[in-house]
Design an enzyme around this catalytic site. Structure first.
Site, PDB file in Angstrom:
ATOM      1  N   HIS A  66       0.838  -1.213   0.000  1.00  0.00           N
ATOM      2  CA  HIS A  66       0.000   0.000   0.000  1.00  0.00           C
ATOM      3  C   HIS A  66       0.868   1.256   0.000  1.00  0.00           C
ATOM      4  O   HIS A  66       0.427   2.320  -0.419  1.00  0.00           O
ATOM      5  CB  HIS A  66      -0.865   0.052   1.268  1.00  0.00           C
ATOM      6  CG  HIS A  66      -1.653  -1.184   1.509  1.00  0.00           C
ATOM      7  ND1 HIS A  66      -2.623  -1.624   0.644  1.00  0.00           N
ATOM      8  CD2 HIS A  66      -1.617  -2.092   2.521  1.00  0.00           C
ATOM      9  CE1 HIS A  66      -3.159  -2.744   1.119  1.00  0.00           C
ATOM     10  NE2 HIS A  66      -2.570  -3.047   2.252  1.00  0.00           N
ATOM     11  N   HIS A  90       5.795   7.047   6.165  1.00  0.00           N
ATOM     12  CA  HIS A  90       5.472   6.439   4.872  1.00  0.00           C
ATOM     13  C   HIS A  90       5.105   7.538   3.892  1.00  0.00           C
ATOM     14  O   HIS A  90       4.958   8.701   4.262  1.00  0.00           O
ATOM     15  CB  HIS A  90       4.302   5.440   5.019  1.00  0.00           C
ATOM     16  CG  HIS A  90       3.057   6.077   5.519  1.00  0.00           C
ATOM     17  ND1 HIS A  90       2.751   6.169   6.880  1.00  0.00           N
ATOM     18  CD2 HIS A  90       2.066   6.727   4.865  1.00  0.00           C
ATOM     19  CE1 HIS A  90       1.618   6.820   7.024  1.00  0.00           C
ATOM     20  NE2 HIS A  90       1.185   7.171   5.815  1.00  0.00           N
ATOM     21  N   HIS A  92       2.774   8.829   0.265  1.00  0.00           N
ATOM     22  CA  HIS A  92       1.648   8.691  -0.660  1.00  0.00           C
ATOM     23  C   HIS A  92       2.030   9.487  -1.906  1.00  0.00           C
ATOM     24  O   HIS A  92       2.656  10.559  -1.793  1.00  0.00           O
ATOM     25  CB  HIS A  92       0.379   9.306  -0.067  1.00  0.00           C
ATOM     26  CG  HIS A  92      -0.047   8.697   1.226  1.00  0.00           C
ATOM     27  ND1 HIS A  92      -0.883   7.609   1.298  1.00  0.00           N
ATOM     28  CD2 HIS A  92       0.258   9.025   2.503  1.00  0.00           C
ATOM     29  CE1 HIS A  92      -1.085   7.297   2.579  1.00  0.00           C
ATOM     30  NE2 HIS A  92      -0.402   8.135   3.323  1.00  0.00           N
ATOM     31  N   GLU A 103      -1.460  15.368  -3.557  1.00  0.00           N
ATOM     32  CA  GLU A 103      -1.512  13.930  -3.309  1.00  0.00           C
ATOM     33  C   GLU A 103      -0.160  13.349  -2.934  1.00  0.00           C
ATOM     34  O   GLU A 103      -0.089  12.261  -2.395  1.00  0.00           O
ATOM     35  CB  GLU A 103      -2.090  13.195  -4.512  1.00  0.00           C
ATOM     36  CG  GLU A 103      -1.238  13.260  -5.751  1.00  0.00           C
ATOM     37  CD  GLU A 103      -1.287  14.637  -6.401  1.00  0.00           C
ATOM     38  OE1 GLU A 103      -2.294  15.334  -6.193  1.00  0.00           O
ATOM     39  OE2 GLU A 103      -0.306  15.017  -7.054  1.00  0.00           O
ATOM     40  N   HIS A 107       4.046  11.159   5.546  1.00  0.00           N
ATOM     41  CA  HIS A 107       3.365  11.084   6.839  1.00  0.00           C
ATOM     42  C   HIS A 107       4.288  10.458   7.862  1.00  0.00           C
ATOM     43  O   HIS A 107       4.857   9.393   7.621  1.00  0.00           O
ATOM     44  CB  HIS A 107       2.081  10.256   6.733  1.00  0.00           C
ATOM     45  CG  HIS A 107       1.002  10.956   5.969  1.00  0.00           C
ATOM     46  ND1 HIS A 107      -0.073  10.290   5.405  1.00  0.00           N
ATOM     47  CD2 HIS A 107       0.827  12.264   5.648  1.00  0.00           C
ATOM     48  CE1 HIS A 107      -0.854  11.160   4.782  1.00  0.00           C
ATOM     49  NE2 HIS A 107      -0.337  12.365   4.926  1.00  0.00           N
ATOM     50  N   THR A 189      -5.872   7.157   7.053  1.00  0.00           N
ATOM     51  CA  THR A 189      -6.390   7.286   5.685  1.00  0.00           C
ATOM     52  C   THR A 189      -6.380   5.937   4.968  1.00  0.00           C
ATOM     53  O   THR A 189      -6.616   5.868   3.757  1.00  0.00           O
ATOM     54  CB  THR A 189      -5.556   8.291   4.860  1.00  0.00           C
ATOM     55  OG1 THR A 189      -4.271   7.704   4.592  1.00  0.00           O
ATOM     56  CG2 THR A 189      -5.402   9.606   5.587  1.00  0.00           C
TER      57      THR A 189
HETATM   58  N1  LIG Z   1      -2.070   7.812   6.143  1.00  0.00           N
HETATM   59  S1  LIG Z   1      -1.995   7.159   7.603  1.00  0.00           S
HETATM   60  O1  LIG Z   1      -3.304   7.146   8.186  1.00  0.00           O
HETATM   61  O2  LIG Z   1      -1.001   7.862   8.390  1.00  0.00           O
HETATM   62  C1  LIG Z   1      -1.444   5.515   7.433  1.00  0.00           C
HETATM   63  C2  LIG Z   1      -1.150   4.942   6.214  1.00  0.00           C
HETATM   64  F1  LIG Z   1      -1.342   5.597   5.054  1.00  0.00           F
HETATM   65  C3  LIG Z   1      -0.617   3.663   6.129  1.00  0.00           C
HETATM   66  F2  LIG Z   1      -0.305   3.145   4.911  1.00  0.00           F
HETATM   67  C4  LIG Z   1      -0.392   2.914   7.264  1.00  0.00           C
HETATM   68  S2  LIG Z   1       0.380   1.357   7.130  1.00  0.00           S
HETATM   69  O3  LIG Z   1       1.715   1.638   6.687  1.00  0.00           O
HETATM   70  O4  LIG Z   1       0.278   0.657   8.369  1.00  0.00           O
HETATM   71  C5  LIG Z   1      -0.371   0.416   5.840  1.00  0.00           C
HETATM   72  C6  LIG Z   1      -1.792   0.202   6.184  1.00  0.00           C
HETATM   73  O5  LIG Z   1      -1.880  -1.017   6.858  1.00  0.00           O
HETATM   74  C7  LIG Z   1      -0.755   3.441   8.498  1.00  0.00           C
HETATM   75  N2  LIG Z   1      -0.648   2.634   9.591  1.00  0.00           N
HETATM   76  C8  LIG Z   1      -1.723   2.640  10.550  1.00  0.00           C
HETATM   77  C9  LIG Z   1      -2.960   1.991  10.016  1.00  0.00           C
HETATM   78  C10 LIG Z   1      -2.894   0.485  10.079  1.00  0.00           C
HETATM   79  C11 LIG Z   1      -2.741   0.047  11.530  1.00  0.00           C
HETATM   80  C12 LIG Z   1      -1.740   0.838  12.280  1.00  0.00           C
HETATM   81  C13 LIG Z   1      -1.217   0.357  13.461  1.00  0.00           C
HETATM   82  C14 LIG Z   1      -0.301   1.097  14.168  1.00  0.00           C
HETATM   83  C15 LIG Z   1       0.152   2.318  13.679  1.00  0.00           C
HETATM   84  C16 LIG Z   1      -0.322   2.808  12.485  1.00  0.00           C
HETATM   85  C17 LIG Z   1      -1.270   2.066  11.825  1.00  0.00           C
HETATM   86  C18 LIG Z   1      -1.253   4.753   8.582  1.00  0.00           C
HETATM   87  F3  LIG Z   1      -1.502   5.312   9.761  1.00  0.00           F
HETATM   88 ZN   LIG Z   2      -0.394   8.274   5.282  1.00  0.00          ZN
END
Ligand SMILES: NS(=O)(=O)c1c(F)c(F)c(S(=O)(=O)CCO)c(N[C@H]2CCCc3ccccc32)c1F
Ligand SMILES: [Zn+2]
Length: 253
Positions: A66, A90, A92, A103, A107, A189
């Protein structure tokens, strides 16, 4: 779990079939309409610690299908004023067709370490997470700080691949000014879209060279090599409704 995608039958319009919170009233991202934000003079310049001098000599970089993410050590964090400890950063990004817009983003994800023991524990709790959002645009460049990540993407072409990379100064990925930002309550997100995130979106953008963006858009895939690998692109969620939320700014707009 990792079945969801951004488009197609398991795309973002279907996330709420498996993750009901994704159709909640406090979802992210939102369009920040600067004419509607409320200046809150109590919003202090962000105080990060440990970003510049990682205690670890290496970070783990992973393609999870992702996004590409870097796991960060608990020696880094923010005072908001609660203590929030880093867990990962990470990216986007769009694809070569999309010009302008917001876009492309970095983050940096933190969890409330005053109240919870880990990001996993905090992820669905109120005030559990804090995410810093940095808008990335094509400009001069190259931005060598982003090469600390982009140079290693060829080692994580496919989902599930990870590589240990030299640790780097995370502060240099953020804009120079940490005093100008927007603040609102929102969500992850990505599924499960938990409404547990205190969002901080910096007013100042960072710039990378077009060649760096092109590398990001073409280096990693969201599926394995069989039959044909699908490039990981447009891995950002559509804008969500603000509903009855307010957006605050740390500076008079
Ligand atoms: N845009 S965003 O909202 O910041 C955002 C992402 F876009 C994103 F891709 C991830 S991910 O890399 O985990 C891939 C998705 O499973 C996260 N993680 C989160 C959500 C999944 C569970 C979890 C557990 C502990 C800490 C963070 C997270 C994420 F927060
Ligand atoms: Zn993000």
């Amino acid at each position: 779990g990792a079945q969801w995608t951004y488009t197609g039958p398991r795309g973002q319009n279907h996330w709420s079939d498996s993750y009901p919170v994704c159709s909640g009233k406090a979802q992210s991202p939102i369009n920040i309409e600067t004419s509607c934000v409320i200046y809150d003079a109590s919003l202090q310049p962000l105080k990060s610690h440990g970003y510049r001098e990682p205690e670890d000599s290496t970070f783990l970089l992973r393609n999870d299908g992702h996004t590409v993410k870097v796991y960060l050590p608990p020696s880094m964090g923010l005072r908001l004023p609660n203590n929030y400890t880093t867990t990962q950063l990470h990216l986007h990004w769009g694809n070569s067709d999309i010009k302008g817009g917001a876009e492309h983003q970095l983050h940096v994800v933190h969890y409330n370490s005053d109240d919870y023991g880990s990001a996993e524990e905090a992820k669905d709790q109120p005030e559990g997470l804090a995410v810093l959002g940095v808008l990335i645009e094509v400009g001069e460049g190259p931005n060598l700080s982003y090469d600390s990540i982009l140079s290693y993407l060829e080692n994580i072409k496919y989902p599930g691949q990870e590589v240990s990379i030299p640790s780097f100064n995370v502060r240099n990925l953020l804009p120079d000014q940490l005093d100008q930002y927007y603040r609102y309550r929102g969500s992850l997100t990505t599924p499960p879209c938990y409404e547990s995130v205190l969002w901080t979106v910096f007013n100042q953008k960072v710039q990378i060279a077009e060649s760096q963006l092109i590398k990001l858009q073409h280096a990693v895939y969201s599926t394995g090599a069989n039959p044909v690998p699908v490039p990981l692109q447009n891995n950002f969620r559509n804008l969500q409704s603000l509903n009855n939320r307010l957006v605050y700014s740390s500076f008079p707009v």
